[in-house]
Write a protein that holds these residues in place. Structure first.
Motif, PDB file in Angstrom:
ATOM      1  N   ASP A  23     -11.227   3.462  17.782  1.00  0.00           N
ATOM      2  CA  ASP A  23     -10.300   4.095  16.845  1.00  0.00           C
ATOM      3  C   ASP A  23      -8.978   3.351  16.734  1.00  0.00           C
ATOM      4  O   ASP A  23      -8.072   3.787  16.038  1.00  0.00           O
ATOM      5  N   THR A  24      -8.852   2.221  17.414  1.00  0.00           N
ATOM      6  CA  THR A  24      -7.629   1.431  17.393  1.00  0.00           C
ATOM      7  C   THR A  24      -7.760   0.279  16.409  1.00  0.00           C
ATOM      8  O   THR A  24      -8.732  -0.471  16.451  1.00  0.00           O
ATOM      9  N   ALA A  25      -6.781   0.144  15.530  1.00  0.00           N
ATOM     10  CA  ALA A  25      -6.765  -0.987  14.616  1.00  0.00           C
ATOM     11  C   ALA A  25      -6.170  -2.208  15.317  1.00  0.00           C
ATOM     12  O   ALA A  25      -6.671  -3.319  15.191  1.00  0.00           O
ATOM     13  N   ALA A  36      -6.291   5.224  11.515  1.00  0.00           N
ATOM     14  CA  ALA A  36      -5.754   6.206  10.568  1.00  0.00           C
ATOM     15  C   ALA A  36      -4.360   5.794  10.097  1.00  0.00           C
ATOM     16  O   ALA A  36      -4.027   5.918   8.914  1.00  0.00           O
ATOM     17  N   GLN A  37      -3.544   5.297  11.019  1.00  0.00           N
ATOM     18  CA  GLN A  37      -2.200   4.844  10.654  1.00  0.00           C
ATOM     19  C   GLN A  37      -2.269   3.637   9.727  1.00  0.00           C
ATOM     20  O   GLN A  37      -1.525   3.546   8.748  1.00  0.00           O
ATOM     21  N   ILE A  42      -2.405   1.629   3.491  1.00  0.00           N
ATOM     22  CA  ILE A  42      -3.232   1.117   2.399  1.00  0.00           C
ATOM     23  C   ILE A  42      -3.300   2.141   1.280  1.00  0.00           C
ATOM     24  O   ILE A  42      -3.104   1.821   0.099  1.00  0.00           O
ATOM     25  N   ASP A  43      -3.570   3.391   1.631  1.00  0.00           N
ATOM     26  CA  ASP A  43      -3.653   4.454   0.632  1.00  0.00           C
ATOM     27  C   ASP A  43      -2.328   4.615  -0.106  1.00  0.00           C
ATOM     28  O   ASP A  43      -2.288   4.839  -1.320  1.00  0.00           O
ATOM     29  N   GLU A  44      -1.232   4.508   0.644  1.00  0.00           N
ATOM     30  CA  GLU A  44       0.098   4.651   0.054  1.00  0.00           C
ATOM     31  C   GLU A  44       0.366   3.551  -0.961  1.00  0.00           C
ATOM     32  O   GLU A  44       0.866   3.800  -2.064  1.00  0.00           O
ATOM     33  N   LEU A  45       0.019   2.319  -0.591  1.00  0.00           N
ATOM     34  CA  LEU A  45       0.243   1.195  -1.484  1.00  0.00           C
ATOM     35  C   LEU A  45      -0.623   1.316  -2.730  1.00  0.00           C
ATOM     36  O   LEU A  45      -0.165   1.070  -3.854  1.00  0.00           O
ATOM     37  N   LEU A  46      -1.870   1.716  -2.569  1.00  0.00           N
ATOM     38  CA  LEU A  46      -2.760   1.878  -3.711  1.00  0.00           C
ATOM     39  C   LEU A  46      -2.264   2.973  -4.652  1.00  0.00           C
ATOM     40  O   LEU A  46      -2.388   2.862  -5.876  1.00  0.00           O
ATOM     41  N   ALA A  47      -1.695   4.028  -4.083  1.00  0.00           N
ATOM     42  CA  ALA A  47      -1.150   5.109  -4.899  1.00  0.00           C
ATOM     43  C   ALA A  47       0.010   4.602  -5.744  1.00  0.00           C
ATOM     44  O   ALA A  47       0.174   4.995  -6.909  1.00  0.00           O
ATOM     45  N   GLU A  48       0.836   3.719  -5.170  1.00  0.00           N
ATOM     46  CA  GLU A  48       1.957   3.154  -5.911  1.00  0.00           C
ATOM     47  C   GLU A  48       1.475   2.221  -7.010  1.00  0.00           C
ATOM     48  O   GLU A  48       2.041   2.183  -8.106  1.00  0.00           O
ATOM     49  N   ARG A  49       0.419   1.475  -6.728  1.00  0.00           N
ATOM     50  CA  ARG A  49      -0.137   0.589  -7.752  1.00  0.00           C
ATOM     51  C   ARG A  49      -0.576   1.381  -8.976  1.00  0.00           C
ATOM     52  O   ARG A  49      -0.418   0.932 -10.121  1.00  0.00           O
ATOM     53  N   ALA A  50      -1.137   2.549  -8.733  1.00  0.00           N
ATOM     54  CA  ALA A  50      -1.662   3.368  -9.816  1.00  0.00           C
ATOM     55  C   ALA A  50      -0.566   3.901 -10.738  1.00  0.00           C
ATOM     56  O   ALA A  50      -0.846   4.324 -11.862  1.00  0.00           O
ATOM     57  N   GLU A  60      -4.546  -8.040  -3.646  1.00  0.00           N
ATOM     58  CA  GLU A  60      -5.553  -7.968  -2.592  1.00  0.00           C
ATOM     59  C   GLU A  60      -6.221  -6.602  -2.617  1.00  0.00           C
ATOM     60  O   GLU A  60      -5.581  -5.587  -2.879  1.00  0.00           O
ATOM     61  N   THR A  61      -7.511  -6.595  -2.332  1.00  0.00           N
ATOM     62  CA  THR A  61      -8.269  -5.345  -2.270  1.00  0.00           C
ATOM     63  C   THR A  61      -9.195  -5.396  -1.060  1.00  0.00           C
ATOM     64  O   THR A  61      -9.349  -6.439  -0.418  1.00  0.00           O
ATOM     65  N   GLY A  62      -9.821  -4.251  -0.760  1.00  0.00           N
ATOM     66  CA  GLY A  62     -10.826  -4.208   0.294  1.00  0.00           C
ATOM     67  C   GLY A  62     -10.371  -4.757   1.626  1.00  0.00           C
ATOM     68  O   GLY A  62      -9.273  -4.462   2.096  1.00  0.00           O
ATOM     69  N   ASN A  63     -11.213  -5.588   2.230  1.00  0.00           N
ATOM     70  CA  ASN A  63     -10.939  -6.115   3.563  1.00  0.00           C
ATOM     71  C   ASN A  63      -9.698  -7.001   3.607  1.00  0.00           C
ATOM     72  O   ASN A  63      -8.973  -7.008   4.607  1.00  0.00           O
ATOM     73  N   ALA A  64      -9.456  -7.752   2.529  1.00  0.00           N
ATOM     74  CA  ALA A  64      -8.257  -8.601   2.488  1.00  0.00           C
ATOM     75  C   ALA A  64      -6.998  -7.741   2.543  1.00  0.00           C
ATOM     76  O   ALA A  64      -6.017  -8.079   3.225  1.00  0.00           O
ATOM     77  N   LEU A  65      -7.009  -6.630   1.843  1.00  0.00           N
ATOM     78  CA  LEU A  65      -5.871  -5.716   1.859  1.00  0.00           C
ATOM     79  C   LEU A  65      -5.715  -5.078   3.232  1.00  0.00           C
ATOM     80  O   LEU A  65      -4.604  -4.936   3.745  1.00  0.00           O
ATOM     81  N   ASN A  66      -6.831  -4.688   3.840  1.00  0.00           N
ATOM     82  CA  ASN A  66      -6.791  -4.128   5.194  1.00  0.00           C
ATOM     83  C   ASN A  66      -6.113  -5.081   6.162  1.00  0.00           C
ATOM     84  O   ASN A  66      -5.247  -4.693   6.957  1.00  0.00           O
ATOM     85  N   ARG A  67      -6.510  -6.353   6.097  1.00  0.00           N
ATOM     86  CA  ARG A  67      -5.967  -7.347   7.026  1.00  0.00           C
ATOM     87  C   ARG A  67      -4.481  -7.581   6.778  1.00  0.00           C
ATOM     88  O   ARG A  67      -3.696  -7.645   7.720  1.00  0.00           O
TER      89      ARG A  67
END
Length: 201
Positions: A23-25, A36-37, A42-50, A60-67
């Motif tokens: 459970d650790t990133a 979760a943190q 990521i969710d916050e940034l995507l919400a702003e993009r919208a 960046e999307t998906g795994n690239a965005l995660n990293r």
């Protein structure tokens, strides 16, 4: 906007390995970043993009965005640890002055959301960005006063970050990729395909 890229430019200085807990990133010394943190940014940034017109802009999307988002959290945390070690403080006044300076650069506070999206910084990470930038500037000033040539300052800061990360035993969950010594970056690995993806809201 150039300032927004200053901290991002040295992100590849960190050498990351795998985390033990599922459970650790990532972990930085005794500091743990949960998945979760990491996902919340990521969710916050995507919400702003919208909220803005991003037509014709590639992000960046998906795994690239995660990293990249995890990398940002790690590097700003390492900057904080360096500041603690060197007793570098960041005052509320310095943060506010830096914030106002950004507003001046981008054309006012109303433009902040668009600028943060372009820089791929979640709104709640704005103060983290400001703080890391202030610390970086203080390190640059100290190095310059110590006789380090201007052209070498960024490389010295990157070296300092890498050494501090190694001292803290920075680790990353392999679900987010693997650290590649040759390219000096966090890259996709065999297990990266199962990395956390943005949740539907």
């Amino acid at each position: 906007m150039k300032k927004f890229l200053t901290v991002i430019a040295v992100l590849s200085a960190l050498a990351l390995t795998g985390c033990a807990k599922a459970d650790t990133a990532a972990s930085i010394g005794d500091i743990t970043i949960t998945q979760a943190q990491a996902q919340s940014k990521i969710d916050e940034l995507l919400a702003e993009r919208a909220k803005i017109d991003t037509a014709g802009t590639q992000f960046e999307t998906g795994n690239a965005l995660n990293r990249s988002q995890l990398r940002f959290t790690i590097i700003t945390t390492v900057f904080d640890e360096i500041a603690k070690e060197l007793k570098l403080s960041v005052s509320a006044t310095e943060l506010e002055n830096s914030r106002q300076g950004i507003y001046s650069q981008i054309g006012g506070e109303a433009e902040l959301s668009k600028s943060l999206v372009a820089a791929q910084i979640a709104p709640s990470n704005f103060d983290r960005y400001l703080r890391a930038t202030i610390i970086s500037n203080k390190l640059s000033g100290a190095l310059a006063m110590g006789g380090v040539a201007e052209a070498e300052v960024q490389a010295r800061i990157s070296e300092l970050l890498q050494k501090k990360a190694e001292q803290l035993n920075v680790t990353v969950n392999p679900r987010y990729g693997v650290w590649d010594d040759a390219s000096g970056d966090l890259i996709p690995g065999d297990s990266a395909g199962s990395a956390v993806v943005p949740s539907n809201k």
